[in-house]
Each structure stands twice: as structure tokens, then as C-alpha cells.
Design an enzyme around this catalytic site. Structure first.
Site, mmCIF file in Angstrom:
data_model
loop_
_atom_site.group_PDB
_atom_site.id
_atom_site.type_symbol
_atom_site.label_atom_id
_atom_site.label_comp_id
_atom_site.label_asym_id
_atom_site.label_seq_id
_atom_site.Cartn_x
_atom_site.Cartn_y
_atom_site.Cartn_z
ATOM 1 N N LYS A 155 0.857 -1.212 0.000
ATOM 2 C CA LYS A 155 0.000 0.000 0.000
ATOM 3 C C LYS A 155 0.878 1.242 0.000
ATOM 4 O O LYS A 155 0.652 2.177 -0.766
ATOM 5 C CB LYS A 155 -0.871 0.001 1.249
ATOM 6 C CG LYS A 155 -1.497 1.343 1.586
ATOM 7 C CD LYS A 155 -2.401 1.318 2.801
ATOM 8 C CE LYS A 155 -1.684 1.511 4.075
ATOM 9 N NZ LYS A 155 -1.339 2.916 4.385
ATOM 10 N N ASN A 156 1.919 1.238 0.854
ATOM 11 C CA ASN A 156 2.712 2.453 1.065
ATOM 12 C C ASN A 156 3.721 2.710 -0.038
ATOM 13 O O ASN A 156 4.460 3.690 0.011
ATOM 14 C CB ASN A 156 3.384 2.423 2.440
ATOM 15 C CG ASN A 156 2.333 2.535 3.540
ATOM 16 O OD1 ASN A 156 1.175 2.862 3.264
ATOM 17 N ND2 ASN A 156 2.721 2.219 4.750
ATOM 18 N N ARG A 197 -8.889 -0.214 4.466
ATOM 19 C CA ARG A 197 -8.031 0.782 3.818
ATOM 20 C C ARG A 197 -6.716 0.147 3.367
ATOM 21 O O ARG A 197 -6.131 0.552 2.377
ATOM 22 C CB ARG A 197 -7.700 1.917 4.799
ATOM 23 C CG ARG A 197 -8.838 2.856 5.083
ATOM 24 C CD ARG A 197 -8.346 4.058 5.841
ATOM 25 N NE ARG A 197 -7.161 4.593 5.176
ATOM 26 C CZ ARG A 197 -6.270 5.369 5.783
ATOM 27 N NH1 ARG A 197 -6.425 5.683 7.055
ATOM 28 N NH2 ARG A 197 -5.222 5.829 5.139
ATOM 29 N N ASP A 250 4.519 0.478 11.889
ATOM 30 C CA ASP A 250 3.336 -0.195 11.335
ATOM 31 C C ASP A 250 3.212 -1.649 11.783
ATOM 32 O O ASP A 250 2.217 -2.293 11.469
ATOM 33 C CB ASP A 250 3.368 -0.137 9.800
ATOM 34 C CG ASP A 250 3.242 1.280 9.310
ATOM 35 O OD1 ASP A 250 3.522 1.529 8.126
ATOM 36 O OD2 ASP A 250 2.897 2.168 10.122
ATOM 37 N N ARG A 293 0.333 14.708 12.332
ATOM 38 C CA ARG A 293 0.843 14.377 11.003
ATOM 39 C C ARG A 293 0.924 15.611 10.086
ATOM 40 O O ARG A 293 0.365 15.656 9.014
ATOM 41 C CB ARG A 293 -0.008 13.266 10.376
ATOM 42 C CG ARG A 293 -0.084 12.060 11.296
ATOM 43 C CD ARG A 293 -0.697 10.873 10.653
ATOM 44 N NE ARG A 293 0.205 10.293 9.655
ATOM 45 C CZ ARG A 293 -0.168 9.271 8.894
ATOM 46 N NH1 ARG A 293 -1.372 8.775 8.980
ATOM 47 N NH2 ARG A 293 0.668 8.778 8.007
ATOM 48 N N CYS A 303 -5.046 12.699 12.118
ATOM 49 C CA CYS A 303 -5.780 11.435 12.013
ATOM 50 C C CYS A 303 -5.693 10.771 13.385
ATOM 51 O O CYS A 303 -5.122 11.319 14.317
ATOM 52 C CB CYS A 303 -5.173 10.555 10.924
ATOM 53 S SG CYS A 303 -3.561 9.978 11.388
HETATM 54 C C1 EPZ Z 1 4.225 6.766 6.000
HETATM 55 O O1 EPZ Z 1 3.504 7.830 6.592
HETATM 56 C C2 EPZ Z 1 3.269 5.590 5.944
HETATM 57 N N1 EPZ Z 1 2.102 5.919 5.147
HETATM 58 C C3 EPZ Z 1 2.820 5.208 7.363
HETATM 59 O O2 EPZ Z 1 2.012 4.040 7.256
HETATM 60 C C4 EPZ Z 1 4.064 4.874 8.184
HETATM 61 O O3 EPZ Z 1 3.667 4.584 9.506
HETATM 62 C C5 EPZ Z 1 5.023 6.067 8.163
HETATM 63 O O4 EPZ Z 1 5.365 6.394 6.800
HETATM 64 C C6 EPZ Z 1 6.317 5.771 8.909
HETATM 65 O O5 EPZ Z 1 6.933 4.637 8.349
HETATM 66 C C7 EPZ Z 1 2.196 5.904 3.794
HETATM 67 O O6 EPZ Z 1 3.256 5.661 3.225
HETATM 68 C C8 EPZ Z 1 0.943 6.210 3.031
HETATM 69 P P1 EPZ Z 1 6.440 10.121 8.075
HETATM 70 P P2 EPZ Z 1 4.132 9.339 6.591
HETATM 71 O O7 EPZ Z 1 6.435 11.311 7.174
HETATM 72 O O8 EPZ Z 1 4.818 9.582 5.285
HETATM 73 C C9 EPZ Z 1 5.831 13.398 11.506
HETATM 74 C C10 EPZ Z 1 0.199 2.621 7.699
HETATM 75 O O9 EPZ Z 1 -0.258 2.108 8.733
HETATM 76 N N2 EPZ Z 1 6.026 14.366 10.412
HETATM 77 O O10 EPZ Z 1 7.654 9.258 8.139
HETATM 78 O O11 EPZ Z 1 3.085 10.264 7.012
HETATM 79 C C11 EPZ Z 1 4.537 12.635 11.335
HETATM 80 O O12 EPZ Z 1 3.479 13.365 11.928
HETATM 81 C C12 EPZ Z 1 0.635 4.075 7.701
HETATM 82 O O13 EPZ Z 1 0.353 2.014 6.600
HETATM 83 C C13 EPZ Z 1 6.058 15.721 10.733
HETATM 84 O O14 EPZ Z 1 5.908 16.107 11.896
HETATM 85 O O15 EPZ Z 1 5.219 9.176 7.742
HETATM 86 C C14 EPZ Z 1 4.812 11.349 12.066
HETATM 87 O O16 EPZ Z 1 4.639 11.572 13.461
HETATM 88 C C15 EPZ Z 1 0.442 4.744 9.049
HETATM 89 N N3 EPZ Z 1 6.246 16.611 9.736
HETATM 90 C C16 EPZ Z 1 6.288 11.101 11.789
HETATM 91 O O17 EPZ Z 1 6.838 12.378 11.425
HETATM 92 C C17 EPZ Z 1 6.397 16.221 8.430
HETATM 93 O O18 EPZ Z 1 6.591 17.089 7.548
HETATM 94 C C18 EPZ Z 1 6.532 10.096 10.673
HETATM 95 O O19 EPZ Z 1 6.002 10.646 9.533
HETATM 96 C C19 EPZ Z 1 6.363 14.842 8.132
HETATM 97 C C20 EPZ Z 1 6.177 13.932 9.136
#
Ligand code: EPZ
Length: 427
Positions: free
Chosen positions: A22-23, A398, A306, A122, A117
């Protein structure tokens, strides 16, 4: 209201094939915006989030042919809009993955601010900071992010304060046509990042270092459409391996790379689980009790957030106590309160979950808190005493294709059914 009902205590064993990740699929779909023409993606998971990303692309003028449930032909020749409306971003935060591609193609983008969410605020501050370094100007009006690069995108060095998956992906895609070279330092290293870089390079990009903390993108003038197979879903695979670890009988999962679950499988071996790694597959089983071990979630190759919920379900039945530390999201322990309704003994202290193993779970009504928490509750139902009814299963749909059918094929006594006269709001 639709629910999943599980009767615990039945033998669960056999083989299951997982889908494409998915990701990765969601970002590969977004990347097709940068290669006008027909890109074919195979091994695409048939899940709700992919359908939402399809709506996002159609909304800007793409045409999508569903060749079969796992193959999409995406024609972005006539994409003529750069706006992604709130109702689509609200449905799925990953819609922000079109930001980089739209900037690359049009030099501008309007994307609704992603709301928070269940698992956290996020924000996308790191995406914005990094894109500003490439010459993008931002303003926020009426809840929409307006991005534009009036003088074009110019390569630069961007150091991420955190190895954000989404920020790494947006920056990589926004750099593809930038003048000069972009270096992303402290880049995320997830296998899905590598899959995206592979697609872009197949399309004609010049990206090196994906999978390492430093990614270099040399600007090119155009990309051409290709055919690409989505990498196997390591988290779906990990979920079914956790099922085998929980129930104890051998479960073999095919269609993914065990290397993509390195630390998870090592931790599972520490928990008393037997692991046999194959080529594109892995088998787990357990002869003795589950043993406690501490878990800290970290960016890849650290323990994936995850897989935290699925592993909490295992540790809740271990012979002893342990601590799970969630370092990625600020609110990803909502599973604990639902598992406690089934008899688990878990207390939350900030980013730590203190888990004291209990002898067993008791079936009852529980509510999916989010995608992975929902899967973890279904897992708990497989070994609970009596019937477990899991609601809010749209979360599970999802990210898991045929979750109930796959578990049933392993012998689980499980079904989707309607609870009459009960609305989700009542729970
Ligand atoms: C991706 O989310 C995945 N989703 C998530 O999978 C996964 O948990 C996550 O990466 C970490 O591996 C998809 O790929 C669609 P991040 P993403 O940017 O890109 C904070 C699942 O269950 N952050 O690495 O949103 C953010 O809030 C889902 O399949 C900021 O603060 O993850 C989070 O706390 C859930 N500012 C942390 O960093 C930013 O600009 C990790 O975010 C970006 C992120």
C-alpha cells in the site's frame, strides 16, 4: 453496521500470498503525473486507499483503466489541473503525495492541508521546508496549501530533521526536473522509497542512493511512461507472520522480501518464535511460550511503527513484562485500551506502553482504533475465549485486501457480518 466476528481457539495454519505494498502503490500512482502517457502498474493491492488515490488522479484529469483487480493502466496525458480538494485529502493523508509530482509537472499545486488522524497531528512541515529549499513558495488560504515555483525548481541540498517517509518521497519527486542536482540528507530508507526511486529511474530519472540516508537526484528534462510491479507489502506480510507467531502453528507468507522485515523477524526469534526465511517467503511457528522483549519503533531499518500494534497483541500474552516505545507517532497506543477489554494488562506512560503478559484473552466487542490496531484486534480474536466482534472495520479495508478471506483460508473461524440496529456512532 458491518463488523468482523471471530470465534477463537481454532487451528490456524497454512500459506498466504500478500499483495503489493500500500505504502508504495499510492506514491507510484502519484508519480505517473510526471510521465504523460500510459503507465501500467501491476501487483497493485485492491484496497480502499488505492481507490481514493484513483479518485485524486481522476480529479486532475487522469484516466484509469482497471485491467484487473491488481493491474492499473494510468493515462496522465491530459492531466490539466493541479488542485487536490479537501474531501480527498481528508479521506487519505497520502493524497499529499501529489504535491511533488504536480510541482514537477506544472510548477504549482494546491493541496488541502491534511487534517490530523487517529494516530497523530501528522503535519507536513518537513515537506514544505524541503520544497522551499528547491525554490517553492507557499501560502495557506482557506485550509489549502498553495505552492508555486515561479522561477522553476532548482536543485539544492536538503537535510531532513527526521527521516520522514512522505517528505523524502515528495522531495525526490519534486527534484526530478529541477535544474541541477538535489541531495536529500537524513532521507528515509524504507523499501517503499527504493521502489519509488526504481520506478522514477525506469521512467528516465537519475536518482542514486535510495535506501541509504543520502539520496542524490540529478535533474532531467522529461520522464516517459513504463510498466512497473509494486514491491510486496512487508507490513501485510508481517501481520500474517504475527498471526502464525500468535497461534503457534506454521504459517508461510509469500510475495515479499524477508529482508524488508529484518529487525521484526529478529525480535520475533527473541520472543520464542521459530523463523524460516526463504526467497520471497517466510515461515513462522512456535513450540514454547511467547517471551517478552522490549520494542522501540524507529525509521527503517529500525522496528517499523506499522508493526507495533500487531506485536503488542503478541507481547500481551508473553510470559513476563516488557516496554513498547513508540517514537514515530504521538498517539499510536489506542489498541491498548481495546486489548484491555479482552483481558490484556497494559498501561500507557507517554510514549511507553508497559505490557504485563496475561494467560489469555476473553472475546468481546471491540472497536478498531486505526488500520494496524484493527488488524491486531482481529488477531487477538483468533486466540480469545469465545466470540470477538470488531467494529470500525473500514480502517482495516483501507490497507488489507481480503483480510477475512485470507485468515479463513488459514483455518480461522471468521466472518464479516452486519450488526443490525447498531450505528458506529453508538460505540
Ligand atoms: C508513511 O507515513 C506511511 N504511510 C505510514 O504508514 C508509516 O507509519 C510512516 O510512513 C512511517 O513509516 C504511507 O506511506 C501512506 P512520516 P508518513 O512522514 O509519510 C511526523 C500505515 O499504517 N512528520 O515518516 O506520514 C509525522 O506526523 C501508515 O500504513 C512531521 O511532523 O510518515 C509522524 O509523526 C500509518 N512533519 C512522523 O513524522 C512532516 O513534515 C513520521 O512521519 C512529516 C512527518
Amino acid at each position: 453496521m458491518e463488523v468482523i466476528q471471530i470465534e477463537g481457539g481454532h487451528r490456524v495454519t497454512g500459506e498466504v500470498n500478500v499483495e503489493g505494498a500500500k505504502n508504495s502503490a499510492l506514491k507510484l500512482m502519484a508519480a505517473t503525473i510526471m510521465a504523460p502517457g500510459v503507465t501500467t502498474l501491476t501487483n497493485v493491492p485492491n484496497i480502499a486507499d488505492v481507490h481514493v488515490m484513483g479518485k485524486v488522479l481522476k480529479n486532475i484529469g487522469a484516466r484509469i483503466e482497471v485491467v484487473n483487480e491488481h493491474e492499473l493502466r494510468i493515462d496522465t496525458s491530459d492531466v490539466d489541473s493541479w488542485e487536490t480538494p479537501y474531501h480527498l485529502v481528508a479521506q487519505m493523508r497520502a493524497s499529499t503525495a501529489v504535491l511533488g509530482p504536480l510541482l514537477s509537472r506544472f510548477g504549482r499545486a494546491i493541496v488541502a492541508m491534511p487534517g490530523g488522524c487517529n494516530i497523530g497531528a501528522r503535519s507536513i512541515d518537513m515537506h514544505i521546508l524541503g520544497l522551499e529549499a528547491l525554490g517553492v513558495e507557499f501560502s495557506v488560504k482557506h485550509g489549502n496549501i498553495h505552492a508555486s515555483a515561479p522561477h522553476g525548481l532548482v536543485g539544492n541540498t536538503v537535510t531532513l530533521s527526521f527521516a520522514s517517509v512522505g517528505a523524502t518521497e515528495n522531495l525526490m519527486m519534486a527534484s526530478v526536473f529541477a535544474k541541477g542536482t538535489t541531495t536529500i540528507d537524513n532521507a528515509a530508507r524504507e523499501p517503499e522509497i527504493v521502489d519509488l526511486a526504481n520506478l522514477l529511474n525506469e521512467m528516465g530519472a537519475k536518482i542514486s542512493g535510495a535506501g541509504s540516508p543520502v539520496i542524490e537526484i540529478e535533474g532531467v528534462s522529461e520522464l516517459h511512461p513504463v510498466t512497473h510491479r509494486v514491491v510486496g507489502d512487508r507490513i501485510e506480510a508481517g501481520t500474517f507472520l504475527a498471526v502464525g507467531a500468535l497461534t503457534g502453528e506454521p504459517v508461510t507468507v509469500r510475495g515479499f522480501a524477508p529482508l524488508h522485515l529484518g529487525i521484526v523477524l529478529k525480535k520475533y526469534e527473541q520472543m520464542g518464535i521459530s523463523v524460516e526465511r526463504g526467497t520471497g517467503c517466510c515461515t513462522v511457528w512456535r513450540e514454547g511460550p511467547l517471551l517478552p522483549t522490549d520494542i522501540q519503533t524507529l525509521p527503517f531499518p529500525g522496528f517499523p511503527t506499522d508493526m507495533q500494534a500487531q506485536t503488542m497483541t503478541l507481547l500481551a500474552l508473553a510470559k513476563g513484562s516488557c516496554v513498547i516505545t513508540e517514537n514515530i507517532f504521538e498517539n499510536r497506543f489506542m489498541l491498548a485500551s481495546e486489548l484491555s477489554r479482552m483481558g490484556a494488562d497494559i498501561s500507557i506512560e507517554g510514549h511507553h506502553a508497559i505490557v504485563h503478559g496475561v494467560d489469555g484473552f476473553s472475546g468481546t466487542q471491540v472497536k478498531s482504533p486505526d488500520l494496524r490496531g484493527g488488524a491486531a484486534l482481529v488477531m487477538a480474536g483468533l486466540v480469545a475465549d469465545g466470540i470477538t466482534t470488531v467494529s470500525a472495520i473500514h480502517h482495516i479495508d483501507r490497507g488489507y485486501e481480503g483480510f477475512v478471506e485470507k485468515l479463513a483460508s488459514l483455518g480461522a473461524r471468521i466472518r464479516r457480518t452486519e450488526l443490525p440496529d447498531v450505528d458506529e456512532e453508538d460505540l
